[in-house]
Design a protein around this motif. Structure first.
Motif, PDB file in Angstrom:
ATOM      1  N   SER A 104       6.554 -10.410 -13.106  1.00 51.08           N
ATOM      2  CA  SER A 104       6.119  -9.105 -12.161  1.00 51.08           C
ATOM      3  C   SER A 104       7.780  -8.233 -11.072  1.00 51.08           C
ATOM      4  O   SER A 104       7.892  -7.595 -10.155  1.00 51.08           O
ATOM      5  CB  SER A 104       6.359  -9.016 -10.413  1.00 51.08           C
ATOM      6  OG  SER A 104       6.480 -10.034 -10.346  1.00 51.08           O
ATOM      7  N   GLY A 105       8.876  -8.820 -12.184  1.00 49.87           N
ATOM      8  CA  GLY A 105       9.786  -8.595 -11.631  1.00 49.87           C
ATOM      9  C   GLY A 105      10.429  -9.628 -10.094  1.00 49.87           C
ATOM     10  O   GLY A 105      10.067 -10.558 -10.358  1.00 49.87           O
ATOM     11  N   ASP A 106      11.808  -8.386  -9.901  1.00 54.51           N
ATOM     12  CA  ASP A 106      12.608  -9.614  -8.823  1.00 54.51           C
ATOM     13  C   ASP A 106      11.618 -10.231  -7.621  1.00 54.51           C
ATOM     14  O   ASP A 106      11.844 -10.639  -6.422  1.00 54.51           O
ATOM     15  CB  ASP A 106      13.890  -9.216  -8.200  1.00 54.51           C
ATOM     16  CG  ASP A 106      14.580  -9.280  -9.622  1.00 54.51           C
ATOM     17  OD1 ASP A 106      14.864  -9.969 -10.327  1.00 54.51           O
ATOM     18  OD2 ASP A 106      15.663  -7.863  -9.926  1.00 54.51           O
ATOM     19  N   ASP A 107      11.087  -9.137  -7.119  1.00 55.45           N
ATOM     20  CA  ASP A 107      10.207  -9.282  -5.872  1.00 55.45           C
ATOM     21  C   ASP A 107       8.538  -9.875  -5.505  1.00 55.45           C
ATOM     22  O   ASP A 107       8.017  -9.592  -5.756  1.00 55.45           O
ATOM     23  CB  ASP A 107      10.527  -7.870  -5.335  1.00 55.45           C
ATOM     24  CG  ASP A 107       9.897  -8.373  -3.583  1.00 55.45           C
ATOM     25  OD1 ASP A 107       9.704  -9.535  -3.093  1.00 55.45           O
ATOM     26  OD2 ASP A 107      10.046  -7.134  -2.649  1.00 55.45           O
ATOM     27  N   ARG A 108       9.290 -11.569  -5.687  1.00 58.26           N
ATOM     28  CA  ARG A 108       7.561 -11.937  -5.958  1.00 58.26           C
ATOM     29  C   ARG A 108       6.890 -11.622  -4.750  1.00 58.26           C
ATOM     30  O   ARG A 108       6.049 -12.260  -4.683  1.00 58.26           O
ATOM     31  CB  ARG A 108       8.323 -13.578  -6.844  1.00 58.26           C
ATOM     32  CG  ARG A 108       8.425 -13.490  -8.199  1.00 58.26           C
ATOM     33  CD  ARG A 108       9.549 -14.860  -8.270  1.00 58.26           C
ATOM     34  NE  ARG A 108       8.295 -16.197  -8.005  1.00 58.26           N
ATOM     35  CZ  ARG A 108       7.406 -16.687  -8.821  1.00 58.26           C
ATOM     36  NH1 ARG A 108       8.135 -15.814 -10.466  1.00 58.26           N
ATOM     37  NH2 ARG A 108       6.645 -17.506  -8.671  1.00 58.26           N
ATOM     38  N   SER A 109       7.548 -11.945  -3.277  1.00 58.76           N
ATOM     39  CA  SER A 109       6.823 -11.752  -2.207  1.00 58.76           C
ATOM     40  C   SER A 109       6.302 -10.567  -2.376  1.00 58.76           C
ATOM     41  O   SER A 109       5.539 -10.767  -1.438  1.00 58.76           O
ATOM     42  CB  SER A 109       8.568 -12.292  -1.070  1.00 58.76           C
ATOM     43  OG  SER A 109       7.721 -11.907  -0.030  1.00 58.76           O
ATOM     44  N   ARG A 160      -3.755 -19.966 -14.863  1.00 57.24           N
ATOM     45  CA  ARG A 160      -2.264 -19.695 -15.848  1.00 57.24           C
ATOM     46  C   ARG A 160      -2.026 -18.294 -15.838  1.00 57.24           C
ATOM     47  O   ARG A 160      -0.358 -17.761 -16.289  1.00 57.24           O
ATOM     48  CB  ARG A 160      -2.415 -19.962 -17.197  1.00 57.24           C
ATOM     49  CG  ARG A 160      -1.511 -19.879 -18.095  1.00 57.24           C
ATOM     50  CD  ARG A 160      -1.734 -20.527 -19.764  1.00 57.24           C
ATOM     51  NE  ARG A 160      -0.531 -20.364 -20.430  1.00 57.24           N
ATOM     52  CZ  ARG A 160       0.122 -20.889 -21.421  1.00 57.24           C
ATOM     53  NH1 ARG A 160      -0.640 -22.338 -22.172  1.00 57.24           N
ATOM     54  NH2 ARG A 160       0.373 -20.836 -22.301  1.00 57.24           N
ATOM     55  N   ARG A 161      -3.185 -17.468 -16.526  1.00 59.78           N
ATOM     56  CA  ARG A 161      -2.849 -16.100 -16.584  1.00 59.78           C
ATOM     57  C   ARG A 161      -2.296 -15.117 -14.949  1.00 59.78           C
ATOM     58  O   ARG A 161      -1.031 -14.515 -15.218  1.00 59.78           O
ATOM     59  CB  ARG A 161      -4.005 -15.015 -16.428  1.00 59.78           C
ATOM     60  CG  ARG A 161      -5.065 -14.916 -18.201  1.00 59.78           C
ATOM     61  CD  ARG A 161      -5.936 -14.302 -17.809  1.00 59.78           C
ATOM     62  NE  ARG A 161      -6.025 -14.930 -19.686  1.00 59.78           N
ATOM     63  CZ  ARG A 161      -7.550 -14.823 -20.012  1.00 59.78           C
ATOM     64  NH1 ARG A 161      -8.676 -15.044 -18.594  1.00 59.78           N
ATOM     65  NH2 ARG A 161      -7.754 -14.993 -21.308  1.00 59.78           N
ATOM     66  N   MET A 162      -2.854 -16.075 -14.143  1.00 55.44           N
ATOM     67  CA  MET A 162      -1.801 -15.788 -12.552  1.00 55.44           C
ATOM     68  C   MET A 162      -0.468 -15.786 -12.343  1.00 55.44           C
ATOM     69  O   MET A 162       0.347 -15.159 -11.941  1.00 55.44           O
ATOM     70  CB  MET A 162      -2.778 -16.064 -11.318  1.00 55.44           C
ATOM     71  CG  MET A 162      -4.095 -15.314 -11.477  1.00 55.44           C
ATOM     72  SD  MET A 162      -5.338 -16.201 -10.062  1.00 55.44           S
ATOM     73  CE  MET A 162      -4.857 -15.725  -8.700  1.00 55.44           C
ATOM     74  N   HIS A 163      -0.129 -16.613 -13.158  1.00 56.84           N
ATOM     75  CA  HIS A 163       1.310 -17.175 -12.936  1.00 56.84           C
ATOM     76  C   HIS A 163       2.090 -16.171 -13.872  1.00 56.84           C
ATOM     77  O   HIS A 163       3.219 -15.780 -13.490  1.00 56.84           O
ATOM     78  CB  HIS A 163       1.256 -18.725 -13.596  1.00 56.84           C
ATOM     79  CG  HIS A 163       1.311 -19.794 -12.509  1.00 56.84           C
ATOM     80  ND1 HIS A 163       1.707 -20.300 -11.649  1.00 56.84           N
ATOM     81  CD2 HIS A 163      -0.183 -20.293 -12.244  1.00 56.84           C
ATOM     82  CE1 HIS A 163       2.086 -20.830 -10.936  1.00 56.84           C
ATOM     83  NE2 HIS A 163       0.236 -20.986 -11.003  1.00 56.84           N
ATOM     84  N   ARG A 164       1.214 -16.153 -14.997  1.00 58.13           N
ATOM     85  CA  ARG A 164       2.382 -15.438 -15.969  1.00 58.13           C
ATOM     86  C   ARG A 164       2.920 -13.691 -15.335  1.00 58.13           C
ATOM     87  O   ARG A 164       3.975 -13.044 -15.491  1.00 58.13           O
ATOM     88  CB  ARG A 164       1.695 -15.236 -17.586  1.00 58.13           C
ATOM     89  CG  ARG A 164       2.175 -14.233 -18.371  1.00 58.13           C
ATOM     90  CD  ARG A 164       1.212 -14.343 -19.892  1.00 58.13           C
ATOM     91  NE  ARG A 164       0.567 -13.860 -19.717  1.00 58.13           N
ATOM     92  CZ  ARG A 164      -1.118 -14.366 -20.252  1.00 58.13           C
ATOM     93  NH1 ARG A 164      -0.569 -15.757 -20.807  1.00 58.13           N
ATOM     94  NH2 ARG A 164      -2.266 -13.994 -19.708  1.00 58.13           N
ATOM     95  N   GLU A 165       2.171 -13.166 -14.615  1.00 58.68           N
ATOM     96  CA  GLU A 165       1.852 -12.191 -14.149  1.00 58.68           C
ATOM     97  C   GLU A 165       2.609 -12.085 -13.337  1.00 58.68           C
ATOM     98  O   GLU A 165       3.316 -11.276 -12.685  1.00 58.68           O
ATOM     99  CB  GLU A 165       0.204 -11.016 -13.347  1.00 58.68           C
ATOM    100  CG  GLU A 165      -0.472 -11.008 -15.003  1.00 58.68           C
ATOM    101  CD  GLU A 165      -0.011  -9.644 -15.497  1.00 58.68           C
ATOM    102  OE1 GLU A 165       0.219  -8.892 -15.100  1.00 58.68           O
ATOM    103  OE2 GLU A 165      -0.312 -10.020 -16.568  1.00 58.68           O
ATOM    104  N   LEU A 166       2.963 -13.025 -12.230  1.00 57.71           N
ATOM    105  CA  LEU A 166       4.287 -13.174 -11.098  1.00 57.71           C
ATOM    106  C   LEU A 166       5.276 -13.420 -12.210  1.00 57.71           C
ATOM    107  O   LEU A 166       5.818 -13.147 -11.075  1.00 57.71           O
ATOM    108  CB  LEU A 166       3.599 -14.413 -10.451  1.00 57.71           C
ATOM    109  CG  LEU A 166       4.122 -14.769  -9.399  1.00 57.71           C
ATOM    110  CD1 LEU A 166       4.166 -13.465  -7.915  1.00 57.71           C
ATOM    111  CD2 LEU A 166       3.963 -15.713  -8.788  1.00 57.71           C
ATOM    112  N   ASP A 167       5.230 -14.052 -12.693  1.00 59.50           N
ATOM    113  CA  ASP A 167       6.817 -14.043 -13.428  1.00 59.50           C
ATOM    114  C   ASP A 167       7.201 -13.402 -14.340  1.00 59.50           C
ATOM    115  O   ASP A 167       8.324 -12.645 -14.439  1.00 59.50           O
ATOM    116  CB  ASP A 167       6.545 -15.709 -14.459  1.00 59.50           C
ATOM    117  CG  ASP A 167       6.311 -17.122 -14.188  1.00 59.50           C
ATOM    118  OD1 ASP A 167       6.405 -17.078 -12.834  1.00 59.50           O
ATOM    119  OD2 ASP A 167       6.165 -18.185 -15.635  1.00 59.50           O
TER     120      ASP A 167
END
Length: 124
Positions: free
Chosen positions: A92-97, A83-90
């Motif tokens: 992270s801005g526009d460039d998830r890739s 869940r924390r990893m998903h939250r950080e990814l969410d």
């Protein structure tokens, strides 16, 4: 939130202690029960505040009991880490890739192989 020597403890450390107590109990717990289960000397109101914050974050559930609420963990420690990893990814801005690429670059060979295996696995 300070320890016996007056030093401030990070909220994340306290939240982790509270979650660990809930996981170990295996059953819903009151703030007083959680307080008794953790090794840190905290006021009951501090534990109740932490439980309320964890509830607001969706990390613990609660239900009414005789004299207030009892609390229970919504996920195990592995689910919480995910869940924390998903939250950080969410966040992270526009460039998830780019974020995912940097994450993969930092994996050791075993973790990379495991990630590949999981991604190639058939999903229901």
């Amino acid at each position: 939130m300070t320890d016996t020597e007056g030093e401030r403890r990070p909220a994340g450390e306290l939240e982790a202690s509270v979650l660990a107590a809930l996981w170990a109990a295996g059953a819903p717990q009151s703030a007083a029960q959680v307080r008794a289960a953790i090794s840190q000397d905290l006021a009951r109101t501090t534990v109740a505040t932490l439980l309320g914050r964890l509830h607001d974050k969706g990390m613990v559930g609660r239900r009414p009991d005789k004299r207030g609420f009892v609390y229970f963990a919504m996920q195990d420690s592995h689910g919480l880490t995910a869940r924390r990893m998903h939250r950080e990814l969410d966040h992270s801005g526009d460039d998830r890739s780019l974020v995912l690429a940097r994450f993969v670059e930092g994996l050791n060979a075993q973790d990379e192989a495991e990630l590949r295996r999981l991604l190639e696995e058939d999903r229901p």
